[in-house]
Design a protein around this motif. Structure first.
Motif, PDB file in Angstrom:
ATOM      1  N   ASP A  48     -59.136  -6.781-110.452  1.00  0.00           N
ATOM      2  CA  ASP A  48     -60.374  -6.039-110.687  1.00  0.00           C
ATOM      3  C   ASP A  48     -61.271  -6.740-111.710  1.00  0.00           C
ATOM      4  OD1 ASP A  48     -59.415  -4.035-108.974  1.00  0.00           O
ATOM      5  OD2 ASP A  48     -58.339  -3.057-110.626  1.00  0.00           O
ATOM      6  N   GLY A  49     -62.489  -6.222-111.819  1.00  0.00           N
ATOM      7  CA  GLY A  49     -63.401  -6.659-112.859  1.00  0.00           C
ATOM      8  C   GLY A  49     -64.356  -7.767-112.466  1.00  0.00           C
ATOM      9  N   PHE A  50     -64.323  -8.177-111.191  1.00  0.00           N
ATOM     10  CA  PHE A  50     -65.178  -9.274-110.746  1.00  0.00           C
ATOM     11  C   PHE A  50     -66.510  -8.769-110.213  1.00  0.00           C
ATOM     12  CE2 PHE A  50     -60.965 -11.115-110.582  1.00  0.00           C
ATOM     13  CZ  PHE A  50     -61.170 -12.419-111.019  1.00  0.00           C
ATOM     14  N   GLY A  51     -67.534  -9.611-110.362  1.00  0.00           N
ATOM     15  CA  GLY A  51     -68.825  -9.359-109.739  1.00  0.00           C
ATOM     16  C   GLY A  51     -68.934 -10.153-108.451  1.00  0.00           C
ATOM     17  N   ASN A  73     -68.337 -14.544-114.052  1.00  0.00           N
ATOM     18  CA  ASN A  73     -67.019 -13.973-113.804  1.00  0.00           C
ATOM     19  C   ASN A  73     -65.916 -14.610-114.653  1.00  0.00           C
ATOM     20  OD1 ASN A  73     -67.186 -12.006-111.339  1.00  0.00           O
ATOM     21  ND2 ASN A  73     -68.492 -13.737-110.787  1.00  0.00           N
ATOM     22  N   SER A 123     -52.757 -13.285-116.759  1.00  0.00           N
ATOM     23  CA  SER A 123     -51.869 -12.145-116.537  1.00  0.00           C
ATOM     24  C   SER A 123     -50.932 -12.368-115.356  1.00  0.00           C
ATOM     25  CB  SER A 123     -52.697 -10.874-116.288  1.00  0.00           C
ATOM     26  OG  SER A 123     -53.415 -10.965-115.058  1.00  0.00           O
ATOM     27  N   ALA A 154     -64.662 -14.023-117.672  1.00  0.00           N
ATOM     28  CA  ALA A 154     -63.697 -13.150-118.345  1.00  0.00           C
ATOM     29  C   ALA A 154     -62.701 -12.573-117.348  1.00  0.00           C
ATOM     30  CB  ALA A 154     -64.422 -12.030-119.080  1.00  0.00           C
ATOM     31  N   ALA A 155     -63.189 -12.113-116.198  1.00  0.00           N
ATOM     32  CA  ALA A 155     -62.296 -11.539-115.197  1.00  0.00           C
ATOM     33  C   ALA A 155     -61.345 -12.598-114.654  1.00  0.00           C
ATOM     34  CB  ALA A 155     -63.107 -10.923-114.060  1.00  0.00           C
ATOM     35  N   TRP A 156     -61.851 -13.815-114.418  1.00  0.00           N
ATOM     36  CA  TRP A 156     -61.004 -14.895-113.917  1.00  0.00           C
ATOM     37  C   TRP A 156     -59.922 -15.268-114.931  1.00  0.00           C
ATOM     38  CZ3 TRP A 156     -59.455 -17.058-109.698  1.00  0.00           C
ATOM     39  CH2 TRP A 156     -58.817 -18.302-109.737  1.00  0.00           C
ATOM     40  N   TRP A 191     -63.120 -12.487-104.010  1.00  0.00           N
ATOM     41  CA  TRP A 191     -62.128 -12.371-105.075  1.00  0.00           C
ATOM     42  C   TRP A 191     -60.894 -11.611-104.594  1.00  0.00           C
ATOM     43  CZ3 TRP A 191     -63.296 -15.682-108.576  1.00  0.00           C
ATOM     44  CH2 TRP A 191     -64.614 -15.882-108.993  1.00  0.00           C
ATOM     45  N   HIS A 201     -58.601 -13.406-117.211  1.00  0.00           N
ATOM     46  CA  HIS A 201     -57.580 -12.355-117.227  1.00  0.00           C
ATOM     47  C   HIS A 201     -56.658 -12.465-116.016  1.00  0.00           C
ATOM     48  CE1 HIS A 201     -55.648  -8.486-117.790  1.00  0.00           C
ATOM     49  NE2 HIS A 201     -55.937  -8.194-116.533  1.00  0.00           N
ATOM     50  N   ALA A 202     -57.225 -12.723-114.854  1.00  0.00           N
ATOM     51  CA  ALA A 202     -56.412 -12.824-113.639  1.00  0.00           C
ATOM     52  C   ALA A 202     -55.413 -13.966-113.732  1.00  0.00           C
ATOM     53  CB  ALA A 202     -57.318 -13.015-112.424  1.00  0.00           C
TER      54      ALA A 202
END
Length: 222
Positions: A171-174, A14, A24, A16-18, A166, A20-21
């Motif tokens: 969005d975007g997390f597994g 995770n 951003s 990349a998603a983290w 999460w 970004h969170a």
């Protein structure tokens, strides 16, 4: 795969998603309270050197380095260290908490931080046995973690493994990694068992409504 191993594997998955969170500003609790709380606690010590254990994508390392603090960030998730290195200057190492607990570090620091980075049970217990070795005389361990009140929601607080989530991160997390919950009394006992003592306990709160957003502990050598 045991719980301790799943933690690192799922943080890698995770990353990349983290990243970004975080970058951003997508996590409200960080924006309104917890990022500022850890920075304030570190800067109150006037450190020249710092170690950030579980540095993630490196935001705290960058913030401290911008203030001319010599800071090293370590994390067991290689994908997060790669994100940190790509963001600009900073000293980083891929180093699991298991490895830190077993082999240590050949360095001492004015401040050691663990900012929402202590998810395991046995791994964390072994890590804490080593922390006093990494502190300069007068140095401090600073921990920020979820506040028991925000986790238990009125229920009786008991140590134990919890399912991760999460929620509130975007969005975007597994799958979310599991984590081991500790009460305030358990955190205090763990710190004291390592030879440190809690000298400060803070509860950063939501400015809208006053809900506890984290528990922040500062410990020094006993």
């Amino acid at each position: 795969m045991d719980e301790e191993t799943r933690i690192r594997a799922l943080w890698d998955a995770n990353a990349a998603a983290w990243t970004h969170a975080v970058r951003s500003g997508g996590i409200r609790s960080r924006r309104v309270a917890t990022d500022g709380a850890i920075l304030d606690a570190v800067l109150a010590r006037h450190p020249r050197t710092a170690l950030d254990i579980g540095c993630g994508e490196g935001w705290l390392v960058r913030a401290l380095a911008a203030l001319d603090i010599d800071v090293l960030g370590v994390d067991g998730a290689r994908a997060l260290i790669e994100q940190a290195q790509a963001a600009g200057p900073g000293r980083y190492r891929v180093r699991t908490q298991e490895a830190l607990g077993e082999h240590g570090l050949d360095a001492r620091f004015d401040v050691v931080t663990c900012n929402f980075a202590l998810f395991g049970k046995t791994v964390v217990e072994r890590l804490f046995e080593r922390v006093p070795e990494w502190l300069q005389p007068g140095g401090a361990l600073i921990i920020q973690t979820l506040h028991p009140d925000s986790v238990c929601d009125g229920a009786e607080a008991r140590d134990g493994w919890r399912s991760g989530s999460w929620q509130g991160c975007g969005d975007g997390f597994g799958d979310a990694p599991p984590w081991y919950f500790r009460t305030l009394a358990s955190w205090t006992a763990l710190i004291e068992a390592s030879g440190l003592r809690v000298v400060e306990c803070r509860t950063p709160r939501d400015p809208e409504g006053g809900r506890a957003l984290s528990l922040l502990l500062v410990a020094e050598a006993a």
